[in-house]
Design a protein around this motif. Structure first.
Motif, PDB file in Angstrom:
ATOM      1  N   PRO A  89       0.826  -1.211   0.000  1.00 38.05           N
ATOM      2  CA  PRO A  89       0.000   0.000   0.000  1.00 38.05           C
ATOM      3  C   PRO A  89       0.859   1.259   0.000  1.00 38.05           C
ATOM      4  O   PRO A  89       2.025   1.221   0.411  1.00 38.05           O
ATOM      5  N   SER A  90       0.274   2.336  -0.456  1.00 35.69           N
ATOM      6  CA  SER A  90       1.004   3.598  -0.368  1.00 35.69           C
ATOM      7  C   SER A  90       1.186   3.925   1.115  1.00 35.69           C
ATOM      8  O   SER A  90       0.408   3.486   1.969  1.00 35.69           O
ATOM      9  N   LEU A  91       2.202   4.705   1.402  1.00 37.15           N
ATOM     10  CA  LEU A  91       2.545   5.019   2.792  1.00 37.15           C
ATOM     11  C   LEU A  91       1.429   5.790   3.494  1.00 37.15           C
ATOM     12  O   LEU A  91       1.422   5.900   4.722  1.00 37.15           O
ATOM     13  N   PRO A 190     -11.446   4.911  -1.950  1.00 41.08           N
ATOM     14  CA  PRO A 190     -10.468   3.942  -2.459  1.00 41.08           C
ATOM     15  C   PRO A 190     -10.060   4.255  -3.899  1.00 41.08           C
ATOM     16  O   PRO A 190     -10.846   4.821  -4.667  1.00 41.08           O
ATOM     17  N   PHE A 191      -8.850   3.848  -4.216  1.00 40.49           N
ATOM     18  CA  PHE A 191      -8.260   4.128  -5.529  1.00 40.49           C
ATOM     19  C   PHE A 191      -9.148   3.647  -6.670  1.00 40.49           C
ATOM     20  O   PHE A 191      -9.287   4.324  -7.691  1.00 40.49           O
ATOM     21  N   SER A 192      -9.743   2.477  -6.502  1.00 39.57           N
ATOM     22  CA  SER A 192     -10.520   1.874  -7.587  1.00 39.57           C
ATOM     23  C   SER A 192     -11.744   2.704  -7.987  1.00 39.57           C
ATOM     24  O   SER A 192     -12.311   2.498  -9.046  1.00 39.57           O
ATOM     25  N   ASP A 234       4.772   7.001  -2.192  1.00 39.40           N
ATOM     26  CA  ASP A 234       5.639   5.826  -2.225  1.00 39.40           C
ATOM     27  C   ASP A 234       4.938   4.696  -1.481  1.00 39.40           C
ATOM     28  O   ASP A 234       3.861   4.895  -0.915  1.00 39.40           O
ATOM     29  N   TYR A 235       5.570   3.534  -1.481  1.00 42.63           N
ATOM     30  CA  TYR A 235       4.939   2.355  -0.900  1.00 42.63           C
ATOM     31  C   TYR A 235       5.834   1.686   0.131  1.00 42.63           C
ATOM     32  O   TYR A 235       7.049   1.819   0.093  1.00 42.63           O
ATOM     33  N   MET A 236       5.185   0.899   0.995  1.00 41.81           N
ATOM     34  CA  MET A 236       5.957  -0.046   1.792  1.00 41.81           C
ATOM     35  C   MET A 236       5.472  -1.446   1.413  1.00 41.81           C
ATOM     36  O   MET A 236       4.268  -1.710   1.425  1.00 41.81           O
TER      37      MET A 236
HETATM   38  C1  LMR Z   1      -3.822   5.987  -4.524  1.00 42.12           C
HETATM   39  O1  LMR Z   1      -4.707   5.483  -3.830  1.00 42.12           O
HETATM   40  O2  LMR Z   1      -3.970   7.051  -5.136  1.00 42.12           O
HETATM   41  C2  LMR Z   1      -2.518   5.267  -4.626  1.00 42.12           C
HETATM   42  O3  LMR Z   1      -2.152   4.828  -3.354  1.00 42.12           O
HETATM   43  C3  LMR Z   1      -2.614   4.094  -5.532  1.00 42.12           C
HETATM   44  C4  LMR Z   1      -1.318   3.355  -5.563  1.00 42.12           C
HETATM   45  O4  LMR Z   1      -1.216   2.289  -4.966  1.00 42.12           O
HETATM   46  O5  LMR Z   1      -0.393   3.877  -6.212  1.00 42.12           O
END
Ligand code: LMR
Length: 328
Positions: A89-91, A190-192, A234-236
């Motif tokens: 997931p993004s940070l 949520p992103f989706s 960024d992500y972890m």
């Molecule tokens: C977002 O929700 O905008 C981002 O975290 C999506 C992602 O995983 O890059």
């Protein structure tokens, strides 16, 4: 002869179990929310390739992109239930598990991705990988995407241009506070769901990297993108403590090395895509670029930076100072 046959069968079955001959490979699920042509999408596929190459027949990695298996609202819960073994997931999405990672959401903290990288690889950043250990979440490494830009159905030049507009934010109180600071209305989603929300004008804007804005086609439903570089996405890469400990030490080592190499590739792709996807968006002419003069950008800094103080206690003064110091 019967005795011999039984002996032979016994030997064969011991052989089969110890060398995993007839056993199915163990499935490792990696779920994420972005498209495959993104830094995270490519990193996950590389991880699959390397694990299956180095532990053939023993482990297989199934990658589920685009929130197919789990999305923003349930991927970490699913990890803790062992329904998925890797997520990244993004940070901004770990708030329920630790407040320390909110440092990454503070607006205008990092000058650029080099500073982000220095902070992540330094002592404070490495310590944050363990910030959710009491919750059973193991941080295995950081993966880059890039700096965020604002997009909207209006040119955002000055902070007052954002006033009253609805912006989608990730589930982060810091990001919500950042939009509150300019009198905008943050909406956690949520992103989706973002593309449809923008397309139907249920929301006016969002913030994201060039890569996500391109791969999700946000630029087709947003008239303007302001090149603000105001924050980092960024992500972890995380797994669960239970799953990680269940792996035999030698397999864990191979899997960790495969992950490190995949992350290195993902980071390389992130740096490339940042330029390439920006250019593809500009070439499409669907969305207009808004560039800020230094004075205009400073106005955004002035209204948004006070957000830091609100979260200083939660994040930790020491963590914020280490991040600032990474700018050099
Ligand atoms: C977002 O929700 O905008 C981002 O975290 C999506 C992602 O995983 O890059």
């Amino acid at each position: 002869p019967l005795k011999t046959l039984i002996k032979m069968l016994a030997v064969a079955s011991v052989f089969a179990t110890s060398f995993n001959v007839f056993a199915e490979p163990i499935e490792i699920k990696f779920s994420h929310v972005v498209a495959e042509n993104t830094p995270k999408g490519q990193m996950a596929l590389k991880f699959k390739e390397l694990v299956e190459q180095r532990l053939p027949g023993e482990y297989k990695v199934s990658v589920f992109p685009n929130s197919q298996l789990f999305g923003d609202n349930n991927e970490l819960a699913a990890l803790l239930l062992n329904d998925v073994q890797f997520v990244a997931p993004s940070l901004s999405k770990f708030e329920r598990y630790t407040k320390r990672l909110q440092v990454f959401d503070l607006p205008f903290l990092f000058n650029d991705m080099d500073a982000v990288n220095r902070f992540q690889q330094g002592e404070a950043g490495q310590a944050l990988l363990n910030s959710m250990s009491r919750k059973g979440i193991v941080g295995l490494g950081y993966l880059h995407n890039g700096m965020k830009q604002f997009s909207a159905n209006a040119p955002l030049k000055q902070p007052s241009d954002a006033k009253g507009l609805k912006f989608r934010v990730m589930a982060s109180d810091v990001l919500a506070a950042q939009f509150d600071a300019v009198g905008a209305i943050p909406v956690k989603k949520p992103f989706s769901e973002v593309f449809t929300l923008l397309q139907t004008r249920a929301i006016d804007g969002q913030e994201n990297t060039w890569s996500n804005t391109y791969s999700q086609k946000f630029y087709e439903v947003q008239s303007h993108i302001t090149e603000s570089n105001h924050g980092v996405l960024d992500y972890m890469v995380v797994t669960s403590d239970a799953f990680w400990k269940s792996l035999p030490a030698d397999k864990r080592k191979v899997i960790k090395e495969a992950l490190d190499e995949s992350i290195a590739l993902g980071n390389k792709i992130a740096a490339e895509k940042d330029n390439e996807d920006k250019q593809l968006i500009l070439d499409s002419k669907r969305s207009q670029l808004v560039t800020l003069t230094p004075a205009e950008r400073q106005q955004w800094v002035d209204v948004m930076k006070p957000v830091w103080a609100k979260f200083e206690d939660q994040v930790g003064k020491d963590v914020i100072e280490a991040a600032v110091a990474a700018n050099k």
